[in-house]
Design a protein around this motif. Structure first.
Motif, short mmCIF file in Angstrom:
data_model
loop_
_atom_site.label_atom_id
_atom_site.label_comp_id
_atom_site.label_asym_id
_atom_site.label_seq_id
_atom_site.Cartn_x
_atom_site.Cartn_y
_atom_site.Cartn_z
N PHE A 9 2.72 -8.96 -2.41
CA PHE A 9 3.93 -8.62 -1.67
C PHE A 9 4.84 -9.84 -1.52
O PHE A 9 6.07 -9.73 -1.62
CB PHE A 9 3.58 -8.07 -0.29
CG PHE A 9 3.02 -6.66 -0.31
CD1 PHE A 9 2.98 -5.92 -1.48
CD2 PHE A 9 2.53 -6.07 0.85
CE1 PHE A 9 2.47 -4.63 -1.51
CE2 PHE A 9 2.02 -4.78 0.85
CZ PHE A 9 1.99 -4.07 -0.34
N GLN A 10 4.25 -11.01 -1.26
CA GLN A 10 5.05 -12.23 -1.12
C GLN A 10 5.82 -12.54 -2.39
O GLN A 10 7.01 -12.89 -2.34
CB GLN A 10 4.14 -13.40 -0.74
CG GLN A 10 3.62 -13.34 0.69
CD GLN A 10 2.56 -14.39 0.98
OE1 GLN A 10 1.88 -14.86 0.07
NE2 GLN A 10 2.41 -14.75 2.24
N ARG A 11 5.15 -12.42 -3.53
CA ARG A 11 5.84 -12.67 -4.81
C ARG A 11 6.95 -11.65 -5.05
O ARG A 11 8.05 -11.99 -5.51
CB ARG A 11 4.82 -12.62 -5.97
CG ARG A 11 3.87 -13.80 -6.00
CD ARG A 11 3.13 -13.86 -7.32
NE ARG A 11 2.30 -12.68 -7.55
CZ ARG A 11 1.03 -12.56 -7.14
NH1 ARG A 11 0.47 -13.55 -6.47
NH2 ARG A 11 0.35 -11.47 -7.41
N GLN A 12 6.68 -10.39 -4.73
CA GLN A 12 7.68 -9.34 -4.94
C GLN A 12 8.89 -9.55 -4.03
O GLN A 12 10.03 -9.33 -4.46
CB GLN A 12 7.04 -7.97 -4.70
CG GLN A 12 6.04 -7.58 -5.77
CD GLN A 12 5.33 -6.28 -5.47
OE1 GLN A 12 5.20 -5.88 -4.31
NE2 GLN A 12 4.85 -5.60 -6.50
N ILE A 13 8.66 -9.98 -2.81
CA ILE A 13 9.77 -10.23 -1.88
C ILE A 13 10.61 -11.41 -2.36
O ILE A 13 11.84 -11.37 -2.34
CB ILE A 13 9.24 -10.46 -0.45
CG1 ILE A 13 8.66 -9.16 0.11
CG2 ILE A 13 10.35 -10.97 0.47
CD1 ILE A 13 7.86 -9.34 1.39
N ARG A 14 9.93 -12.48 -2.82
CA ARG A 14 10.67 -13.64 -3.33
C ARG A 14 11.50 -13.28 -4.54
O ARG A 14 12.57 -13.84 -4.77
CB ARG A 14 9.69 -14.77 -3.68
CG ARG A 14 9.18 -15.56 -2.48
CD ARG A 14 8.55 -16.86 -2.91
NE ARG A 14 7.36 -16.64 -3.72
CZ ARG A 14 6.12 -16.59 -3.24
NH1 ARG A 14 5.91 -16.73 -1.95
NH2 ARG A 14 5.10 -16.39 -4.05
N ALA A 15 11.01 -12.32 -5.33
CA ALA A 15 11.73 -11.90 -6.54
C ALA A 15 12.85 -10.90 -6.24
O ALA A 15 13.56 -10.48 -7.16
CB ALA A 15 10.75 -11.30 -7.55
N GLY A 16 13.01 -10.52 -4.98
CA GLY A 16 14.06 -9.58 -4.61
C GLY A 16 13.63 -8.14 -4.61
O GLY A 16 14.48 -7.24 -4.48
N GLY A 17 12.32 -7.89 -4.78
CA GLY A 17 11.79 -6.53 -4.73
C GLY A 17 11.86 -5.82 -6.06
O GLY A 17 12.29 -6.40 -7.07
N PRO A 18 11.42 -4.58 -6.09
CA PRO A 18 10.87 -3.83 -4.97
C PRO A 18 9.43 -4.22 -4.65
O PRO A 18 8.73 -4.78 -5.48
CB PRO A 18 10.95 -2.38 -5.47
CG PRO A 18 10.75 -2.50 -6.95
CD PRO A 18 11.44 -3.78 -7.35
N VAL A 19 9.01 -3.88 -3.43
CA VAL A 19 7.61 -4.04 -3.04
C VAL A 19 6.90 -2.74 -3.39
O VAL A 19 7.36 -1.65 -3.03
CB VAL A 19 7.48 -4.33 -1.53
CG1 VAL A 19 6.02 -4.28 -1.09
CG2 VAL A 19 8.08 -5.70 -1.22
N THR A 20 5.80 -2.85 -4.11
CA THR A 20 5.11 -1.65 -4.61
C THR A 20 3.88 -1.34 -3.76
O THR A 20 3.03 -2.19 -3.54
CB THR A 20 4.69 -1.83 -6.07
OG1 THR A 20 3.88 -3.00 -6.19
CG2 THR A 20 5.91 -1.97 -6.97
#
Length: 591
Positions: A478-489
């Motif tokens: 989730f942290q990586r996905q948030i840093r990348a701008g999403g989406p969170v899966t």
């Protein structure tokens, strides 16, 4: 002489010039302004009383001169020149009322004794009018000066004013440090103590937390620093949950036990971790259980470079073993944990020998060589493949490592006469629906079989759920996905999991292992289950962002549902039997 440019705005220029004055010059300027205001108040009081332009006579000139001579000592004694103008609050108004009331009374008394009253001296209504005018003008001058002095700061720190949650010693030190820097500026304190609210501490107003929405709008607050190092885990979690409602970046000061001294507290601030929301109130570990299988003994940890294994090593070395053997197949992770332990050893003056051994848990020859040479007393078997989708797609590797690797390690340990063997298991071994869970359940059965046959080695298993921040956890994803701008899966909106912090899990594993009589399956109290969708939302908000959904289409990060993966459960179970048996430890149970 430098003159102001005709095109330069007057107020910002005046504010900058005032800000640049040394403190002593600002005090002298304040005194000069006060004297001017007092004389002006006396003159206007006469004008209003007489109803015409007023020119003082000789007696009245004496009264004019008496006012500052009486007022300045009173103002100094009242502390009106000690407070920093930029941080004065409405509470100074009461001090001014008291000071000028006293000045008015003393002035009138002196006039009476000098027989300077009456039409030619001091009419009775003049002191009353003077007092009212002086209160308004002296107070007004300070609030005007405060507004002027804040102008350059508001411009310089636009969008970078912060609030400090906690007006205690730590919060005050943080505020002092921030004022001396150039990155952020404190707009005030938040505090739950009603006795502190609406007061000024260290020149900053203390607000009630319920005022936060108004303060966010008023000051453009984007960051809140939580400075309550002595607060309980439960209280800190409540505060973080409260702040989680708003689009804020929250940073937190570590607990008192993690602070060596009061210096440079601002450097100890850390971003709020999800464990601050999900973590529980810690309970005191049983020191006897922690030491029982470790103190002055040789301890081996397989999978020492993993998230659980490495934390086990950090906890073990604190208990002063004679030797700690780090066993892992990954050169990189083995090197990392060895270096960490060497640093810890140097910092704390420990005399434990640290030995790093490269090897595979399926290699009985290598295991036998290490165990015989080092004469192991206690073994923690943390080496395993635990990522469900990966093991699902790599069945043979999962079976070889999780089943045959465990069997080889346990058999070699029994052959070498090791006293205690602890298998790190998982909640996914309970009624398994995936390959990873099935392999761990078979590994448990292997250990139980060996335990029944063993006459010396004590085997046990410790079963728990997800640990926050481990390599297989959703948290790093989730942290990586948030840093990348999403989406969170998220796989499913109803999926729930148990979570525990890695340090707490590792301590409980060590204590459970010390309780074993042979063949035990221990369960760790994981607390309340957490919905993964709620976890995702919390992590997005803790990053200072908003969830993007149908209710908030303008949000920052969307959450997408990908569907349950093969073998994945909606919820995990920790028990095989209908009820768990309590042990001497409140968070450790027998299956």
């Amino acid at each position: 002489m430098r003159f102001m440019s005709p095109n330069r705005p007057v107020l910002p220029y005046l504010a900058r010039r005032l800000e640049q004055l040394p403190r002593r010059s600002k005090q002298l300027l304040t005194i000069a302004v006060d004297i001017s205001i007092l004389w002006l108040a006396v003159w206007f009081a006469y004008v209003l009383r007489l109803g015409e332009f007023f020119v003082p006579n000789a007696q009245q000139w004496l009264l004019f001169l008496l006012v500052p001579l009486i007022a300045l000592p009173v103002f100094i004694k009242s502390g009106l020149y000690r407070s920093v103008i930029r941080y004065v609050s409405e509470y100074i108004l009461w001090t001014i009322v008291q000071a000028i009331t006293l000045v008015t009374v003393l002035w009138t008394t002196v006039a009476f004794f000098l027989e300077l009253t009456g039409g030619e001296g001091l009419p009775r209504s003049v002191p009353i009018v003077f007092g009212l005018l002086a209160i308004v003008w002296v107070a007004g001058s300070r609030f005007l000066a405060r507004w002027l002095l804040w102008l350059p700061l508001k411009k310089r720190f636009s969008g970078r004013q912060i609030l400090i949650y906690g007006a205690g010693f730590a919060g005050q030190q943080i505020a002092t440090t921030l004022r001396q820097g150039h990155d952020f500026f404190p707009a005030g304190f938040l505090d739950d103590d009603p006795h502190l609210q609406d007061k000024d501490i260290a020149g900053l107003r203390v607000y009630s937390p319920v005022s936060l929405p108004l303060l966010i709008e008023r000051f453009g607050i984007q960051t809140v620093l939580v400075t309550l190092p002595s607060a309980s885990q439960q209280r800190q979690r409540e505060i973080v949950s409260f702040l989680d409602q708003y689009k804020l970046n929250v940073r937190i000061l570590p607990a008192l036990t993690d602070i060596a001294n009061g210096k440079h507290l601002v450097n100890m601030l850390r971003d709020v971790d999800i464990s601050d929301l999900l973590g529980r109130e810690s309970i005191t570990a049983d020191e006897h259980l922690l030491r029982h299988c470790i103190r002055d003994k040789t301890v081996m940890v397989t999978g020492a470079g993993g998230s659980i294994g490495s934390e086990l090593c950090r906890q073990i070395i604190q208990q002063k073993p004679k030797t700690i053997i780090l066993y892992d197949w990954s050169e990189y992770f083995l090197y990392q944990i060895e270096q960490q332990l060497q640093c810890l050893k140097a910092q704390q003056g420990l005399c434990c020998e640290i030995i790093a051994c490269l090897g595979n848990v399926q290699d009985k020859t290598r295991l036998l060589e290490v165990m015989q040479r080092q004469r192991i007393h206690t073994l923690y078997h943390a080496a395993a493949y635990k990522h469900v989708p990966l093991v699902e797609n790599n069945v043979i590797a999962g079976v070889e490592n999780n089943i045959f690797g465990t069997l080889a390690t346990a058999q070699t340990a029994q052959q070498c006469g090791i006293d205690h063997v602890v298998l790190i298991s998982t909640d996914k071994a309970v009624r398994p629906t995936n390959v990873m869970g099935a392999t761990k359940r078979i590994a448990e059965l292997c250990i139980q079989t060996l335990a029944a046959q063993s006459t010396h080695t004590i085997f046990c298993m410790v079963r728990f759920g997800n640990v926050l921040g481990s390599s297989g956890s959703v948290v790093p994803l989730f942290q990586r996905q948030i840093r990348a701008g999403g989406p969170v899966t998220v796989t499913h909106p109803d999926v729930i999991r148990y979570f525990m912090t890695i340090p707490e899990a590792s301590q409980l594993v060590i204590q459970a292992g010390a309780m074993s009589k042979g063949g035990d399956v221990f369960l760790l109290d994981m607390g309340e289950p957490v919905k993964i969708i709620d976890l995702a939302r919390h992590m997005i908000r803790l990053s200072g962002l908003e969830v993007k959904d149908e209710h908030h289409p303008e949000g920052d990060i969307a959450i997408e549902f990908t569907g349950l993966r093969p073998g994945e459960k909606l919820y995990e179970e920790l028990l095989i039997d209908s009820a768990a048996q309590a042990t001497a430890h409140p968070r450790i149970f027998h299956a």
